[in-house]
Motif scaffolding. Sequence first.
Motif, mmCIF file in Angstrom:
data_model
loop_
_atom_site.group_PDB
_atom_site.id
_atom_site.type_symbol
_atom_site.label_atom_id
_atom_site.label_comp_id
_atom_site.label_asym_id
_atom_site.label_seq_id
_atom_site.Cartn_x
_atom_site.Cartn_y
_atom_site.Cartn_z
ATOM 1 N N ASN A 1 34.955 29.753 36.818
ATOM 2 C CA ASN A 1 34.136 28.543 36.905
ATOM 3 C C ASN A 1 34.514 27.641 38.067
ATOM 4 N N ASN A 2 35.467 28.078 38.886
ATOM 5 C CA ASN A 2 35.851 27.319 40.072
ATOM 6 C C ASN A 2 35.125 27.918 41.271
ATOM 7 N N PRO A 3 34.187 27.174 41.882
ATOM 8 C CA PRO A 3 33.352 27.761 42.946
ATOM 9 C C PRO A 3 34.146 28.166 44.190
ATOM 10 N N ILE A 4 35.323 27.583 44.389
ATOM 11 C CA ILE A 4 36.132 27.927 45.562
ATOM 12 C C ILE A 4 37.046 29.110 45.258
ATOM 13 N N VAL A 5 37.704 29.038 44.109
ATOM 14 C CA VAL A 5 38.696 30.054 43.762
ATOM 15 C C VAL A 5 38.044 31.357 43.312
ATOM 16 N N CYS A 6 36.907 31.280 42.619
ATOM 17 C CA CYS A 6 36.300 32.463 42.009
ATOM 18 C C CYS A 6 36.037 33.603 43.003
ATOM 19 N N PRO A 7 35.366 33.345 44.138
ATOM 20 C CA PRO A 7 35.109 34.459 45.056
ATOM 21 C C PRO A 7 36.392 35.116 45.568
ATOM 22 N N ILE A 8 37.416 34.297 45.804
ATOM 23 C CA ILE A 8 38.692 34.826 46.286
ATOM 24 C C ILE A 8 39.352 35.665 45.200
ATOM 25 N N ALA A 9 39.362 35.118 43.966
ATOM 26 C CA ALA A 9 39.981 35.837 42.853
ATOM 27 C C ALA A 9 39.249 37.142 42.572
ATOM 28 N N LEU A 10 37.921 37.112 42.605
ATOM 29 C CA LEU A 10 37.119 38.300 42.332
ATOM 30 C C LEU A 10 37.384 39.380 43.374
ATOM 31 N N LYS A 11 37.416 38.977 44.632
ATOM 32 C CA LYS A 11 37.690 39.933 45.701
ATOM 33 C C LYS A 11 39.094 40.518 45.566
ATOM 34 N N SER A 12 40.057 39.649 45.266
ATOM 35 C CA SER A 12 41.446 40.101 45.132
ATOM 36 C C SER A 12 41.601 41.096 43.982
ATOM 37 N N ILE A 13 40.953 40.789 42.855
ATOM 38 C CA ILE A 13 41.051 41.676 41.697
ATOM 39 C C ILE A 13 40.472 43.047 42.017
ATOM 40 N N ASN A 14 39.321 43.066 42.679
ATOM 41 C CA ASN A 14 38.682 44.342 42.988
ATOM 42 C C ASN A 14 39.456 45.157 44.027
ATOM 43 N N ILE A 15 40.286 44.483 44.817
ATOM 44 C CA ILE A 15 41.126 45.201 45.779
ATOM 45 C C ILE A 15 42.428 45.645 45.135
ATOM 46 N N PHE A 16 43.089 44.698 44.470
ATOM 47 C CA PHE A 16 44.462 44.957 44.040
ATOM 48 C C PHE A 16 44.580 45.631 42.673
ATOM 49 N N GLN A 17 43.607 45.434 41.766
ATOM 50 C CA GLN A 17 43.729 46.075 40.464
ATOM 51 C C GLN A 17 43.701 47.599 40.565
ATOM 52 N N PRO A 18 42.767 48.178 41.322
ATOM 53 C CA PRO A 18 42.826 49.649 41.481
ATOM 54 C C PRO A 18 44.118 50.107 42.149
ATOM 55 N N LEU A 19 44.633 49.337 43.108
ATOM 56 C CA LEU A 19 45.892 49.695 43.758
ATOM 57 C C LEU A 19 47.048 49.643 42.765
ATOM 58 N N THR A 20 47.018 48.631 41.890
ATOM 59 C CA THR A 20 48.054 48.506 40.860
ATOM 60 C C THR A 20 48.047 49.714 39.932
ATOM 61 N N MET A 21 46.865 50.073 39.437
ATOM 62 C CA MET A 21 46.776 51.198 38.524
ATOM 63 C C MET A 21 47.122 52.509 39.229
#
Length: 325
Positions: free
Chosen positions: A297-317
């Motif tokens: 719900n944070n318009p500034i943080v959300c796009p950054i967090a979403l991009k980071s999750i989609n990059i780093f979560q697959p790398l983590t797994m």
Amino acid sequence: YEEGWLVKFDAASPAIRCGLPLTLAINRAALQDVFLKYGVPQERVHTANRVSSYENIDGGGVAVELEDGSTVYGDILVGADGIWSAVRHKMFDLPMNEIGPAYATQHARYSGYTCFTGTCEHTPKDIEEVAYKVFLGQKQYFGCTDTGHGWQHWWAFLPDSPGAGKTDTAPMLDRLKREFEGWSPEIHDLFNTTKPEVVKRRDLFDRLPIFRGWTDGSVALMGDAAHPTMPNLGQGGAMAIEDAYVLGEELKAIKHTCEIKGILKAYERRRFVRASIAQFLSRNGSDLLVDWEKLRNNPIVCPIALKSINIFQPLTMDYLYSADF
């Protein structure tokens, strides 16, 4: 609730690439049955008699004192006695009368969350495509995974104070249905097929990596005794199994008991970095998951967090599912 995937990851490819068996979830009771049937003979397994202390013996070996007052002897003691490890307390000269959940906040970090778990006989409609799911919300989340033969294991994180379970006498399944009201029907399908008596709860603690080491002479720590881990990535039991595999590999090379101390140190060196990374990723992932609604719900943080999750979560797994021994 809002449908849609935040991120997807492939758990098969990392294992295939490394020539490993596919990563599977298994009920712990079933795993114990496998160990007893094909591993350690049942007559060698003794329960309901915990380790209370130990002493390294001059010249090699270790004397282990048990709760019933008896003493047993061996070449090696492996302290795989969980987050409230008596072996760990002895190893680091911690008070032996401060072991267990009653002293949890003095010897571990509380996450702020209680985990409720259960198993049930249920087959989701998308079982052929998806084996593991996490549902996110504000300050709580829910996950489930296939454990084979038509069974599901699920877990739910809720904010609670440590020890609250002692005074919360309400049926746990009823509380969960209330707390997750309005969430995906898939969650309530699992609740509705779970027997109330199989639901468990535990407060979630972990610790920072032990830079002082995991060994003391002929004694070594393993699993949660050495590196307690938040459960959201499923790496607590996985890291313990990896520990056991590596320790077994190291012990294969032993030719004389005088080598034990060096062998245990080699085991620690091989495992410390990977286990510490798993601890960090699990704690970091847990913090992110329970705060996802706030981030979204944070318009500034959300796009950054979403991009980071989609990059780093697959790398983590990918890292966790492709162990290089």
